[in-house]
Design an enzyme around this catalytic site. Structure first.
Site, mmCIF file in Angstrom:
data_model
loop_
_atom_site.group_PDB
_atom_site.id
_atom_site.type_symbol
_atom_site.label_atom_id
_atom_site.label_comp_id
_atom_site.label_asym_id
_atom_site.label_seq_id
_atom_site.Cartn_x
_atom_site.Cartn_y
_atom_site.Cartn_z
ATOM 1 N N GLU A 124 1.576 -3.971 -13.466
ATOM 2 C CA GLU A 124 0.303 -3.264 -13.660
ATOM 3 C C GLU A 124 0.202 -2.690 -15.074
ATOM 4 O O GLU A 124 1.173 -2.166 -15.610
ATOM 5 C CB GLU A 124 0.180 -2.117 -12.653
ATOM 6 C CG GLU A 124 0.153 -2.560 -11.200
ATOM 7 C CD GLU A 124 -1.127 -3.299 -10.831
ATOM 8 O OE1 GLU A 124 -2.098 -3.246 -11.618
ATOM 9 O OE2 GLU A 124 -1.132 -3.935 -9.753
ATOM 10 N N ARG A 178 -9.447 3.227 1.631
ATOM 11 C CA ARG A 178 -10.243 2.557 2.677
ATOM 12 C C ARG A 178 -9.621 2.794 4.038
ATOM 13 O O ARG A 178 -10.285 2.746 5.067
ATOM 14 C CB ARG A 178 -10.269 1.045 2.433
ATOM 15 C CG ARG A 178 -11.339 0.562 1.494
ATOM 16 C CD ARG A 178 -11.294 -0.959 1.384
ATOM 17 N NE ARG A 178 -10.002 -1.451 0.904
ATOM 18 C CZ ARG A 178 -9.095 -2.070 1.635
ATOM 19 N NH1 ARG A 178 -9.312 -2.315 2.910
ATOM 20 N NH2 ARG A 178 -7.956 -2.474 1.113
ATOM 21 N N CYS A 209 -0.280 3.227 -4.061
ATOM 22 C CA CYS A 209 0.490 2.629 -5.171
ATOM 23 C C CYS A 209 -0.002 3.164 -6.507
ATOM 24 O O CYS A 209 0.797 3.556 -7.364
ATOM 25 C CB CYS A 209 0.378 1.103 -5.148
ATOM 26 S SG CYS A 209 1.287 0.359 -3.782
ATOM 27 N N HIS A 235 3.103 -5.023 -8.411
ATOM 28 C CA HIS A 235 2.596 -5.401 -7.093
ATOM 29 C C HIS A 235 3.133 -6.789 -6.709
ATOM 30 O O HIS A 235 3.202 -7.698 -7.524
ATOM 31 C CB HIS A 235 1.058 -5.390 -7.075
ATOM 32 C CG HIS A 235 0.482 -4.110 -6.568
ATOM 33 N ND1 HIS A 235 -0.354 -3.311 -7.312
ATOM 34 C CD2 HIS A 235 0.621 -3.473 -5.361
ATOM 35 C CE1 HIS A 235 -0.705 -2.244 -6.588
ATOM 36 N NE2 HIS A 235 -0.130 -2.320 -5.412
HETATM 37 N N1 PCA Z 1 0.835 -1.081 -1.171
HETATM 38 C C1 PCA Z 1 -0.224 -0.103 -1.089
HETATM 39 C C2 PCA Z 1 0.466 1.180 -0.740
HETATM 40 C C3 PCA Z 1 1.853 0.821 -0.321
HETATM 41 C C4 PCA Z 1 2.006 -0.588 -0.707
HETATM 42 O O1 PCA Z 1 3.052 -1.232 -0.655
HETATM 43 C C5 PCA Z 1 -1.067 -0.038 -2.358
HETATM 44 O O2 PCA Z 1 -1.242 -1.069 -3.038
HETATM 45 O O3 PCA Z 1 -1.584 1.035 -2.688
#
Ligand code: PCA
Length: 208
Positions: free
Chosen positions: A77, A87, A140, A165
């Site tokens: 990111e 959501r 996240c 991610h």
């Molecule tokens: N993904 C979520 C929260 C925890 C995770 O593994 C997110 O993208 O916010």
């Protein structure tokens, strides 16, 4: 050099979080110590647990892993934004809508890892990686924001930090028609990113 890598527990009614699966496969780069931590998928408790770990472990590198169902590559990111807009409820049942993470904080923090160079390296190695310009507005993004805030304001010595991610993994129960990645390929990509970042940290130390 000490590296900390975190992942999240399962959320949103799912039984598995891809980030935890990948975390369990990571190995310390040569000459490094690797500390692993699973965090609760909660807006408040997740960063609290992270901060306690950072205070104790004092890592040089902090990589935060989370699952982003629907993506088809490992995505470092670029930016964390000062916004919570959920959501679905987090694992504590909290569903913030259009709220700041820190009413006195900056609008955003950028990662201090050169992700363009990192992702180019991964792609050249034939690994499935792409830059992401949004970590979303759920837990996240919140953890990434709070981690960068720690890096910028609390840390005694510089910490390289980014959020990565991870897509759904093949074999993991998930919504049909969404892409997934072979676990081996996903783990190899995150491992290479870890190794590259450790090497980058060493070269930065030589420069300064
Ligand atoms: N993904 C979520 C929260 C925890 C995770 O593994 C997110 O993208 O916010």
């Amino acid at each position: 050099m000490k590296i900390m890598v975190t992942a999240f527990d399962a959320f949103g009614g799912e039984s598995v979080n891809a980030s935890g699966e990948i975390l369990s496969r990571l190995q310390a780069p040569a000459g490094c110590e690797l500390v692993k931590q699973i965090l609760p998928t909660q807006f408040v408790r997740g960063p609290e647990v992270l901060y306690s770990c950072l205070d104790v472990e004092k890592p040089d590198i902090l990589l935060l892993l989370g699952q982003a169902g629907g993506r088809s590559a490992v995505t470092p990111e670029r930016v964390a934004i000062n916004c919570m807009d959920a959501r679905i409820p987090d694992n504590a049942g909290y569903t913030p809508v259009d709220l700041p993470i820190d009413a006195n904080g900056p609008d955003a923090y950028l990662t201090n890892i050169p992700i363009h160079a990192a992702v180019s390296h991964l792609k050249e190695a034939g690994l499935p990686a792409a830059i992401s310009n949004t970590a979303g507005t759920f837990v996240c993004n919140c953890l990434f924001y709070k981690a960068m805030q720690y890096v910028r304001t609390h840390a005694a010595s510089p910490i390289l930090c980014d959020f990565i991610h991870i897509p759904y993994l093949m074999g993991q129960p998930h919504t049909e028609h969404l892409p997934d990645l072979a676990p081996d390929s996903c783990a190899a990509t995150v491992q290479e990113l870890l190794d590259w970042t450790a090497h980058y940290f060493e070269t930065q130390k030589e420069v300064s």
